[in-house]
Design a protein around this motif. Structure first.
Motif, PDB file in Angstrom:
ATOM      1  N   ALA A 166       0.742  -1.225   0.568  1.00 54.70           N
ATOM      2  CA  ALA A 166       0.120  -0.098  -0.159  1.00 54.70           C
ATOM      3  C   ALA A 166       0.700   1.697   0.327  1.00 54.70           C
ATOM      4  O   ALA A 166       1.085   2.316  -0.575  1.00 54.70           O
ATOM      5  CB  ALA A 166      -1.313   0.374   1.198  1.00 54.70           C
ATOM      6  N   LYS A 167       2.317   1.230   0.698  1.00 57.31           N
ATOM      7  CA  LYS A 167       2.393   2.625   0.625  1.00 57.31           C
ATOM      8  C   LYS A 167       3.763   2.943  -0.445  1.00 57.31           C
ATOM      9  O   LYS A 167       3.075   3.930  -0.621  1.00 57.31           O
ATOM     10  CB  LYS A 167       2.583   2.593   2.185  1.00 57.31           C
ATOM     11  N   PRO A 168       4.481   1.673  -0.439  1.00 57.68           N
ATOM     12  CA  PRO A 168       4.611   2.163  -1.674  1.00 57.68           C
ATOM     13  C   PRO A 168       4.015   2.323  -2.978  1.00 57.68           C
ATOM     14  O   PRO A 168       4.522   3.548  -4.066  1.00 57.68           O
ATOM     15  CB  PRO A 168       5.202   0.497  -2.399  1.00 57.68           C
ATOM     16  N   LEU A 169       3.244   1.795  -3.569  1.00 53.47           N
ATOM     17  CA  LEU A 169       1.213   2.518  -4.212  1.00 53.47           C
ATOM     18  C   LEU A 169       1.688   3.672  -3.856  1.00 53.47           C
ATOM     19  O   LEU A 169       1.552   4.588  -5.527  1.00 53.47           O
ATOM     20  CB  LEU A 169       0.481   1.657  -4.204  1.00 53.47           C
ATOM     21  N   ILE A 170       1.531   4.332  -2.707  1.00 60.25           N
ATOM     22  CA  ILE A 170       0.688   5.431  -2.817  1.00 60.25           C
ATOM     23  C   ILE A 170       2.235   6.497  -3.104  1.00 60.25           C
ATOM     24  O   ILE A 170       1.865   7.310  -3.683  1.00 60.25           O
ATOM     25  CB  ILE A 170       0.942   5.543  -1.948  1.00 60.25           C
ATOM     26  N   GLU A 171       3.364   6.408  -2.370  1.00 59.25           N
ATOM     27  CA  GLU A 171       4.817   7.016  -3.165  1.00 59.25           C
ATOM     28  C   GLU A 171       4.481   6.661  -4.302  1.00 59.25           C
ATOM     29  O   GLU A 171       5.309   7.840  -5.077  1.00 59.25           O
ATOM     30  CB  GLU A 171       5.877   6.408  -2.232  1.00 59.25           C
ATOM     31  N   ASN A 172       4.276   6.132  -5.331  1.00 59.68           N
ATOM     32  CA  ASN A 172       4.733   5.677  -6.740  1.00 59.68           C
ATOM     33  C   ASN A 172       4.062   6.542  -7.499  1.00 59.68           C
ATOM     34  O   ASN A 172       3.454   6.179  -8.564  1.00 59.68           O
ATOM     35  CB  ASN A 172       4.935   4.625  -6.861  1.00 59.68           C
ATOM     36  N   ASN A 173       2.764   7.632  -7.084  1.00 61.38           N
ATOM     37  CA  ASN A 173       2.121   7.735  -8.082  1.00 61.38           C
ATOM     38  C   ASN A 173       1.188   9.708  -7.659  1.00 61.38           C
ATOM     39  O   ASN A 173       0.497   9.629  -6.720  1.00 61.38           O
ATOM     40  CB  ASN A 173       0.403   6.694  -7.849  1.00 61.38           C
ATOM     41  N   PRO A 174       2.481  10.551  -6.800  1.00 59.44           N
ATOM     42  CA  PRO A 174       2.203  11.411  -6.504  1.00 59.44           C
ATOM     43  C   PRO A 174       1.280  12.348  -7.127  1.00 59.44           C
ATOM     44  O   PRO A 174       0.893  13.303  -6.824  1.00 59.44           O
ATOM     45  CB  PRO A 174       3.394  12.047  -6.380  1.00 59.44           C
ATOM     46  N   ASP A 175       0.761  11.460  -8.369  1.00 60.39           N
ATOM     47  CA  ASP A 175      -0.205  12.393  -9.468  1.00 60.39           C
ATOM     48  C   ASP A 175      -1.130  12.404  -8.488  1.00 60.39           C
ATOM     49  O   ASP A 175      -2.474  13.412  -9.126  1.00 60.39           O
ATOM     50  CB  ASP A 175       0.288  12.218 -11.099  1.00 60.39           C
ATOM     51  N   ARG A 185      -5.428   2.316  -6.792  1.00 62.44           N
ATOM     52  CA  ARG A 185      -5.442   1.616  -7.522  1.00 62.44           C
ATOM     53  C   ARG A 185      -6.746   1.587  -8.295  1.00 62.44           C
ATOM     54  O   ARG A 185      -6.806   0.698  -9.770  1.00 62.44           O
ATOM     55  CB  ARG A 185      -5.377  -0.492  -6.643  1.00 62.44           C
ATOM     56  N   LYS A 186      -7.779   1.877  -8.565  1.00 58.86           N
ATOM     57  CA  LYS A 186      -9.272   1.882  -8.885  1.00 58.86           C
ATOM     58  C   LYS A 186      -8.942   2.927 -10.118  1.00 58.86           C
ATOM     59  O   LYS A 186      -9.114   2.600 -11.078  1.00 58.86           O
ATOM     60  CB  LYS A 186     -10.435   1.785  -8.428  1.00 58.86           C
ATOM     61  N   GLN A 187      -7.778   3.759  -9.290  1.00 58.90           N
ATOM     62  CA  GLN A 187      -7.907   5.028  -9.925  1.00 58.90           C
ATOM     63  C   GLN A 187      -6.865   5.261 -11.035  1.00 58.90           C
ATOM     64  O   GLN A 187      -6.766   5.668 -11.777  1.00 58.90           O
ATOM     65  CB  GLN A 187      -7.392   6.518  -8.695  1.00 58.90           C
ATOM     66  N   ILE A 188      -5.501   4.495 -10.790  1.00 57.98           N
ATOM     67  CA  ILE A 188      -4.797   4.018 -11.963  1.00 57.98           C
ATOM     68  C   ILE A 188      -5.115   3.616 -12.968  1.00 57.98           C
ATOM     69  O   ILE A 188      -4.977   3.504 -14.227  1.00 57.98           O
ATOM     70  CB  ILE A 188      -3.928   2.934 -11.466  1.00 57.98           C
ATOM     71  N   LEU A 198      -7.078  11.752  -4.697  1.00 56.19           N
ATOM     72  CA  LEU A 198      -7.193  11.698  -3.397  1.00 56.19           C
ATOM     73  C   LEU A 198      -6.252  12.207  -2.197  1.00 56.19           C
ATOM     74  O   LEU A 198      -5.426  12.455  -2.805  1.00 56.19           O
ATOM     75  CB  LEU A 198      -6.668   9.805  -3.494  1.00 56.19           C
ATOM     76  N   ILE A 199      -6.647  12.071  -1.400  1.00 56.22           N
ATOM     77  CA  ILE A 199      -5.781  12.314  -0.177  1.00 56.22           C
ATOM     78  C   ILE A 199      -5.813  11.272   1.163  1.00 56.22           C
ATOM     79  O   ILE A 199      -6.848  10.397   1.192  1.00 56.22           O
ATOM     80  CB  ILE A 199      -6.532  13.363   0.572  1.00 56.22           C
ATOM     81  N   CYS A 200      -4.372  10.653   1.473  1.00 56.79           N
ATOM     82  CA  CYS A 200      -4.094   9.731   2.604  1.00 56.79           C
ATOM     83  C   CYS A 200      -3.753  10.731   4.001  1.00 56.79           C
ATOM     84  O   CYS A 200      -3.192  11.016   3.911  1.00 56.79           O
ATOM     85  CB  CYS A 200      -3.550   8.649   2.394  1.00 56.79           C
ATOM     86  N   ALA A 201      -5.054  11.133   4.614  1.00 55.98           N
ATOM     87  CA  ALA A 201      -4.392  12.122   5.423  1.00 55.98           C
ATOM     88  C   ALA A 201      -5.576  12.579   6.755  1.00 55.98           C
ATOM     89  O   ALA A 201      -6.858  11.928   6.710  1.00 55.98           O
ATOM     90  CB  ALA A 201      -4.195  13.284   5.110  1.00 55.98           C
ATOM     91  N   THR A 235      -3.931   3.834   5.447  1.00 54.74           N
ATOM     92  CA  THR A 235      -3.444   3.815   3.964  1.00 54.74           C
ATOM     93  C   THR A 235      -3.479   2.793   2.647  1.00 54.74           C
ATOM     94  O   THR A 235      -3.500   2.567   2.024  1.00 54.74           O
ATOM     95  CB  THR A 235      -1.705   3.582   4.562  1.00 54.74           C
ATOM     96  N   THR A 236      -4.017   1.394   4.252  1.00 53.67           N
ATOM     97  CA  THR A 236      -4.590   0.392   2.898  1.00 53.67           C
ATOM     98  C   THR A 236      -5.460   0.723   1.871  1.00 53.67           C
ATOM     99  O   THR A 236      -5.664   0.185   1.250  1.00 53.67           O
ATOM    100  CB  THR A 236      -5.382  -0.728   3.662  1.00 53.67           C
ATOM    101  N   VAL A 237      -6.729   1.211   3.163  1.00 55.96           N
ATOM    102  CA  VAL A 237      -7.602   1.703   2.504  1.00 55.96           C
ATOM    103  C   VAL A 237      -8.023   2.199   1.373  1.00 55.96           C
ATOM    104  O   VAL A 237      -8.442   2.845   0.194  1.00 55.96           O
ATOM    105  CB  VAL A 237      -8.926   2.324   3.195  1.00 55.96           C
ATOM    106  N   ALA A 238      -6.987   3.812   1.808  1.00 58.39           N
ATOM    107  CA  ALA A 238      -6.472   4.782   0.523  1.00 58.39           C
ATOM    108  C   ALA A 238      -6.011   4.264  -1.130  1.00 58.39           C
ATOM    109  O   ALA A 238      -5.867   4.223  -2.087  1.00 58.39           O
ATOM    110  CB  ALA A 238      -5.236   5.423   0.735  1.00 58.39           C
TER     111      ALA A 238
END
Length: 215
Positions: free
Chosen positions: A9-18, A80-83, A92-95, A72-75
C-alpha cells in the motif's frame, strides 16, 4: 472500514504522487492545480473502497472531487482503481479528515459528503464523531456560502445525534430522509456506497440529511 496495513500500500501511494496526496496542507488554496480544469470542488471524508466518490466523478465531469481517507491500505485500494480509470476530475488524499481547515482555504469547497461514518457510540467518544461541533466548525470554514453538507448512515443513533448536532449549530435543513430508498424521486440521483448497497439489501433503512450553514 478498518483493514490491516498491506506491505504494497505505502509504496503504491509513494509511486503515484500525481493521483494521491499525503501532505494536503501544501495544496491549501491551490487544489485547482491538481485537476485538468478549474471547477467546483466536492470532497468525501472517509471514502471506503471509493465506489461513491468515483461514481460521482464519473457522472459529473463538470465538477472536481477529492476523496479523503486516513487509512493507508484503504486509500491504496481506491488508488489502484484510479490508476486504471484515470478519472481526470478525481484526486485522493491519504490523511486525517480532522485537518480540513489546514487542507483547504476558506470557501474553497462546494460540497462535503459524510457517508456511513464511524458512529463512535460511546459517550466518551463523542468528540470523534464527524458531526460533532468541532468538525462542523471546520466544514463551515471550508464550504462556500452556498455549499452543502450531505450525511448518510444506517445507524439510527448517529442519525439522531447528527440531527441534534446540526440543529444546535444553527444549520439549515434542506432535506431529511428517514428511509431514503423508499423515496423514488430522491433515488434517481442517489449514488450508493458499498455499505449502503449492503445494508439496503438487508432491508435496513438508510438515513440522509442534506444541510447548509447559515450565512
Amino acid at each position: 472500514m478498518r483493514l490491516r496495513n498491506k506491505p504494497w500500500a505505502k509504496p503504491l501511494i509513494e509511486n503515484n504522487p500525481d493521483l494521491i496526496v499525503t501532505k494536503p496542507s501544501e495544496y491549501c488554496g491551490k487544489w485547482k492545480t491538481r485537476f485538468e480544469k478549474e471547477a467546483p470542488l466536492f470532497i468525501e471524508i472517509g471514502m471506503g473502497k471509493g465506489g461513491f466518490i468515483m461514481e460521482m466523478a464519473s457522472r459529473h465531469p463538470e465538477n472536481n472531487y477529492i476523496g479523503i481517507e486516513i487509512q493507508t491500505t484503504v486509500a491504496a485500494i481506491v488508488l489502484r482503481k484510479q490508476i486504471e480509470t484515470r478519472l481526470p476530475n478525481l484526486q485522493l488524499i491519504c490523511a486525517n479528515g480532522s485537518g480540513l481547515s489546514e487542507y483547504f482555504e476558506e470557501n474553497e469547497v462546494a460540497g462535503i459528503y459524510l457517508n456511513f461514518s464511524d458512529p463512535w457510540p460511546k459517550t466518551r467518544q463523542e468528540k470523534r464523531r464527524l458531526t460533532y461541533k468541532t468538525f462542523l466548525k471546520q466544514y463551515q470554514y471550508v464550504l462556500s456560502n452556498k455549499g452543502c453538507l450531505e450525511f448518510k448512515t444506517d445507524n439510527r443513533g448517529l442519525f439522531e445525534y447528527t440531527l441534534v448536532s446540526f440543529n444546535n449549530y444553527g444549520m439549515n435543513f434542506n432535506q431529511v430522509f428517514l428511509d431514503l430508498h423508499k423515496d423514488e424521486e430522491a433515488m434517481i440521483e442517489n449514488v450508493m456506497t458499498e455499505y449502503e448497497d449492503k445494508f439496503s439489501k438487508k432491508g435496513q433503512p438508510i438515513y440522509k440529511i442534506s444541510a447548509s450553514f447559515k450565512s
